[in-house]
Design a protein around this motif. Structure first.
Motif, PDB file in Angstrom:
ATOM      1  N   ARG A 112     -44.037  95.800  81.616  1.00  0.00           N
ATOM      2  CA  ARG A 112     -44.446  94.870  80.562  1.00  0.00           C
ATOM      3  C   ARG A 112     -44.456  93.479  81.154  1.00  0.00           C
ATOM      4  NH1 ARG A 112     -40.656  95.349  75.605  1.00  0.00           N
ATOM      5  NH2 ARG A 112     -41.853  93.516  75.086  1.00  0.00           N
ATOM      6  N   THR A 113     -45.377  92.641  80.731  1.00  0.00           N
ATOM      7  CA  THR A 113     -45.415  91.276  81.250  1.00  0.00           C
ATOM      8  C   THR A 113     -44.320  90.424  80.626  1.00  0.00           C
ATOM      9  OG1 THR A 113     -47.057  90.661  79.600  1.00  0.00           O
ATOM     10  CG2 THR A 113     -47.866  91.321  81.788  1.00  0.00           C
ATOM     11  N   LYS A 114     -43.758  90.870  79.512  1.00  0.00           N
ATOM     12  CA  LYS A 114     -42.654  90.179  78.866  1.00  0.00           C
ATOM     13  C   LYS A 114     -41.371  90.944  79.166  1.00  0.00           C
ATOM     14  CE  LYS A 114     -45.500  88.345  75.177  1.00  0.00           C
ATOM     15  NZ  LYS A 114     -45.688  88.228  73.745  1.00  0.00           N
ATOM     16  N   ILE A 116     -37.923  93.056  78.636  1.00  0.00           N
ATOM     17  CA  ILE A 116     -37.579  94.090  77.665  1.00  0.00           C
ATOM     18  C   ILE A 116     -36.334  93.717  76.863  1.00  0.00           C
ATOM     19  CG2 ILE A 116     -38.689  95.929  78.970  1.00  0.00           C
ATOM     20  CD1 ILE A 116     -35.827  96.820  79.808  1.00  0.00           C
TER      21      ILE A 116
END
Length: 166
Positions: A112-114, A116
């Motif tokens: 994920r680019t963000k 977790i």
């Protein structure tokens, strides 16, 4: 003492004996000095792809730091690498990379680019920063133990989840 306790104590003893041999300061001295040349001469061999994680782009959640949290787990033929990151304001978050193949040495892609997991509510024990994930799977549930701080004290807490999707 239970038989399991004896095994643990023997393992701990052997680990400490090894630590004392590798790090002379571990035998009760107050300072520990690690000789990096000695570490390089040990049985550990650096992988040619190192480093496998680097800090992110300027302005990203991990622009200042990318390091591991002692967790790499295998699940459904893939490897999952949980890691810490830190932004320019020194706020730590936890991210996840997954192996592209079934190989433990990668190559890796960001899941994920963000992050977790980020800091909790401002007034909570982990409201300033989180880092150092340690993940395991027990009875079908993934558990992550991680460090958090409110800016004054550091503590450890768990979170759990049941679905891991690549």
């Amino acid at each position: 003492m239970s038989p399991g306790g004896r095994v643990f104590m023997v393992s701990l003893y052997l680990m400490l004996i090894g630590a004392t041999a590798l790090f002379p300061g571990c035998n009760g001295d107050t300072q520990v000095s690690v000789d990096s040349a000695r570490m390089r001469a040990s049985a550990w061999k650096e992988h040619p792809a190192s480093p496998i994680l680097v800090p992110g782009r300027p302005g990203s959640w991990n622009e200042m730091r990318a390091d591991t949290g002692n967790s790499i787990i295998s699940y459904k033929g893939r490897w999952y690498l949980y890691h810490s990151g830190e932004d320019a304001r020194q706020i730590g978050r936890i991210g996840l990379h997954v192996s592209i193949t079934d190989r433990i040495d990668g190559p890796w892609q960001v899941m994920r680019t963000k992050p977790i997991l980020g800091p909790g509510a401002a007034s909570s024990w982990d409201g300033r920063s989180v880092a150092h994930p340690a993940v395991l799977r027990h009875n079908g549930v993934f558990w992550m133990y991680y460090g958090g701080t409110d800016g004054r004290r550091q503590r450890i807490g768990p979170v759990s989840y049941t679905h891991l999707r690549a």
